[in-house]
Design an enzyme around this catalytic site. Structure first.
Site, PDB file in Angstrom:
ATOM      1  N   HIS A 100      29.260   0.745  26.514  1.00 14.30           N
ATOM      2  CA  HIS A 100      28.213  -0.293  26.411  1.00 14.30           C
ATOM      3  C   HIS A 100      28.458  -1.138  25.169  1.00 14.30           C
ATOM      4  CE1 HIS A 100      25.708   1.024  29.683  1.00 14.30           C
ATOM      5  NE2 HIS A 100      25.476   2.203  29.164  1.00 14.30           N
ATOM      6  N   HIS A 105      31.202  -3.659  25.672  1.00 14.03           N
ATOM      7  CA  HIS A 105      30.730  -4.766  26.500  1.00 14.03           C
ATOM      8  C   HIS A 105      29.988  -5.783  25.626  1.00 14.03           C
ATOM      9  CE1 HIS A 105      28.960  -5.602  30.810  1.00 14.03           C
ATOM     10  NE2 HIS A 105      29.816  -6.506  30.433  1.00 14.03           N
ATOM     11  N   HIS A 151      30.735   7.020  26.728  1.00 14.45           N
ATOM     12  CA  HIS A 151      29.863   6.227  27.607  1.00 14.45           C
ATOM     13  C   HIS A 151      29.122   5.155  26.806  1.00 14.45           C
ATOM     14  CE1 HIS A 151      26.896   5.784  30.996  1.00 14.45           C
ATOM     15  NE2 HIS A 151      26.188   5.306  29.988  1.00 14.45           N
ATOM     16  N   GLU A 152      28.431   5.592  25.773  1.00 14.07           N
ATOM     17  CA  GLU A 152      27.651   4.631  24.980  1.00 14.07           C
ATOM     18  C   GLU A 152      28.577   3.638  24.292  1.00 14.07           C
ATOM     19  OE1 GLU A 152      24.624   4.379  25.532  1.00 14.07           O
ATOM     20  OE2 GLU A 152      24.386   6.300  26.555  1.00 14.07           O
TER      21      GLU A 152
HETATM   22 ZN   LIG Z   1      24.653   3.864  30.089  1.00 17.45          ZN
END
Ligand SMILES: [Zn+2]
Length: 704
Positions: A481, A484, A477-478
């Protein structure tokens, strides 16, 4: 100006091409640099707003961004170190500079000369037709209005004072929560009370006791100790004790006394948010929050959440009924309590799917997981991630930290710091921060740098670091980020990477990445048992998949409870704008009203009501100390987007992942905030997002 000579340690932090160095930073040199950069940026501001400065991007935006970026990068380093290496010195610096820094940004955000100048720059030949610059200016002009630039002169200082006070209150909320979390531990001399706990948790509890110079075992309220204890401890009284300590944290009921009570802090935060919203002409602070988000209105968000709650409820009720029946029959727990839920759920999971999370954990060794993750990213997006040079590796703030370089076509396009282990000086949870954003800086390409922080259990003695499957999902998940931020191809800092992306779309890449933690071939590549070295067996994987949607209805309702609570406290308390925040009784009453709203939401949404002493709101950092106020719904909102985006991969199958991955990179990841999230999503998917893939992935499709 008598500028102090910039210290080499600060110059090393602000490198443009090399990765930034954190090893030389001290509260002293950061403090001096912050003062210096604020003064320098104010001087640059005077230059760019001057009447004879041309109304162009090159003459106004570029120099101003360069000047403010030095300040924001230094301040963000201070904030980061304060979050991961908390000490009285970093706290003092943060608190000492907070007001000046907040005032700086607030002054900038309200400078009418700059506002007027930017309106002119928006029409300049080096902006019109340049999509990223157009979008950056549209955001800036909107933020000017939201920041109070159009307020009457007598209201501006009032608004600025409120912003400063809000920043102080958020910091206080965090500090009180951390202090309260650290104030309570459970010391056990009798090892039998740890029955059921995984070996690594027992070893960590022993190590914690040794560190504190006490005999026996010490359990803390930090996640790696708290979560497995609630999940595995057979000792019901121990679970009740730990649950009670964490549920009362930072409240008037906290074990250490009411000294860290966040209730009045919450009341004052909410009142000031409502006051600012009213000043800006909004009906509520929820409306103000949504002005810059993808969702249209608070009502649209409330309807969206209630629709999801309606679809998830039957499944959640069934989950709870099954759990109660199991606990009564198999565990002798006739009256299932909140401190039993995690434990009973784990037992039911083991009975039904016949595997334990600890068994799964033995297959996920951190280095292998990282290699698997890097391999996946290479396959999807064609980028390689490798350890940075030995020289760059020394740029870290703690020996646990690792630095990686990101390559595309053998060109270095960014760097990534990983700080993965829990420490008592580190804020809880997991997050990605940016250290440096991509931009063309003069003639140089400034590459992005990400900071990825988790709180995994540190290795103890000879044992390698193993991750639970949930930890692996958190890491992916991290990392989403991080991708991105790192894979952007936008050249303007204001809208590159995650900058300028709507809050409720920001979780799209992160939640998207979680899906790959459920793919067989992918898990094969990243698992090796700690003892046998074998990769995850297919039979165990099948059980994990079968268990994936175990209690998904309960989980969904819990997330909706938090989201609905958040949007409602910001939507339904507009009258708090009139609160006298000097009146301590009134401020406390406002905090208590927040808890009443939480109770009402629980009555409506929760299937298992938490006990009356549960003070969840007092530790809900996301909305009181983070940026998620009236925005927590964005997790669910973005889950719709991410589930639908991943469905595009499912539709083509693994052999064509690189093609869909290239499109995901081109239309979503690389675009950052240079165009609206809905436009990026439609360019990738060819249509608007659909809610169905999320319901299908959660096993809730039939409940619709
Ligand atoms: Zn998040």
């Amino acid at each position: 100006m008598n500028a102090p000579v910039l210290r080499p340690e600060i110059a090393a932090l602000l490198a443009v091409e090399q990765p930034p160095r954190y090893d030389g930073l001290t509260p002293e040199n950061c403090g001096t640099a912050i003062d210096h950069f604020m003064a320098a940026a104010r001087q640059t501001l005077e230059q760019v707003v001057a009447a004879d400065t041309p109304n162009t991007w090159a003459a106004v935006m570029a120099p101003l961004t360069s000047a403010t970026e030095q300040l924001s990068r230094t301040w963000s380093a201070v904030h980061h170190l304060n979050g991961v290496m908390d000490s009285p010195e970093w706290r003092d610096l943060t608190n000492g500079k907070l007001e000046a820094v907040t005032t700086f940004w607030s002054d900038l955000a309200q400078d009418e000369r700059l506002f007027a100048k930017m309106k002119q720059v928006a029409k300049s030949a080096d902006v019109v037709g340049h999509a990223a610059r157009e979008q950056a200016l549209a955001h800036a002009l909107r933020d000017f209005k939201l920041g109070g630039a159009e307020l009457p002169a007598d209201q501006k200082p009032v608004f600025a004072k409120q912003s400063t006070r809000l920043a102080q209150l958020s910091q206080k909320f965090s500090e009180q929560l951390l202090d309260s979390t650290n104030a309570s531990v459970v010391t056990l001399s009798d090892e039998s009370r740890l029955d059921g706990l995984p070996e690594h948790v027992v070893a960590a509890a022993k190590a914690e006791a040794d560190k504190r110079g006490v005999a026996g075992y010490v359990l803390t309220l930090q996640q790696p100790s708290l979560v497995p204890t609630l999940q595995f401890a057979r000792d019901r009284a121990l679970r009740e004790e730990l649950y009670g300590l964490q549920a009362r944290r930072a409240s008037e009921l906290a074990a250490e006394g009411p000294g860290h009570d966040n209730t009045p802090v919450m009341g004052e935060i909410l009142a000031l948010r409502q006051r600012q919203a009213r000043l800006l002409g909004f009906g509520s602070s929820a409306e103000l929050s949504l002005a810059s988000k993808m969702a249209d209105s608070p009502q649209q968000v409330i309807d969206f959440l209630k629709d999801l709650a309606r679809r998830a409820r039957p499944s959640a009720e069934q989950d709870l009924a099954e759990l109660r029946a199991f606990a009564a029959k198999e565990l002798g727990i006739a009256d299932l309590q909140p401190w039993d839920v995690s434990y009973a759920s784990e037992q039911l999971r083991q009975a039904r799917y016949n595997f334990s999370e600890d068994e799964v954990r033995q297959y996920f060794q951190l280095p292998n997981v990282l290699n698997g993750l890097f391999g996946l990213v290479k396959r999807l997006f064609g980028v390689q991630i490798q350890p940075a040079s030995q020289q760059a590796q020394s740029a870290i703030w703690h020996p646990d930290v690792q630095l990686f370089a990101v390559y595309r076509d053998s060109r270095c396009i960014g760097h990534l710091f990983l700080d993965l282990y829990a420490r008592s000086t580190k804020r809880g949870g997991a997050w990605m921060d940016d250290s440096r954003g991509r931009r063309i800086n003069g003639q140089q390409l400034q590459t992005p740098v990400a900071l990825l922080t988790c709180n995994f259990a540190a290795p103890t003695g000879e044992n390698p670091t193993t991750l639970s499957h949930d930890d692996v999902i958190t890491l992916f998940h991290e990392f989403g980020h991080g991708l991105h931020h790192l894979l952007t191809e936008v050249d303007e800092l204001e809208v590159s990477g995650i900058n300028g992306v709507e809050w409720d779309a920001v979780e799209l890449p992160s939640q998207f990445m979680e899906n790959f933690c459920w793919e067989w071939s992918n898990l094969q590549a990243m698992t090796a048992h700690t003892k046998t070295g074998k990769s995850l067996p297919r039979a165990l994987f099948d059980k994990m998949v079968a268990a994936r949607n175990f209690q998904s209805g309960l989980f969904m309702l819990r997330q909706i409870e938090f989201s609905l609570f958040d949007i409602l406290i910001h939507q339904t308390t507009a009258d708090l704008a009139d609160l006298n925040t000097e009146d301590t009784d009134a401020v406390l009453a406002a905090g208590q009203r927040i808890m009443q709203i939480l109770n009402a939401v629980r009555d409506e949404v929760a299937v298992l009501k938490p006990p009356a002493f549960n003070r969840f709101a007092q530790s809900f950092s996301h909305i009181f100390a983070g940026g998620y106020a009236a925005g927590y719904y964005s997790y669910k909102w973005a889950e719709v987007l991410s589930a639908d985006a991943y469905a595009a991969f499912e539709e083509v199958g693994e052999q064509a992942y690189d093609q869909v991955g290239a499109r995901f990179l081109a239309e979503i990841l690389s675009r950052g905030g240079s165009r609206p999230a809905m436009a990026s999503f439609k360019a990738f998917r060819g249509r608007e997002p659909s809610i169905e893939p999320l319901l299908r992935h959660n096993g809730l499709a039939q409940a619709a």
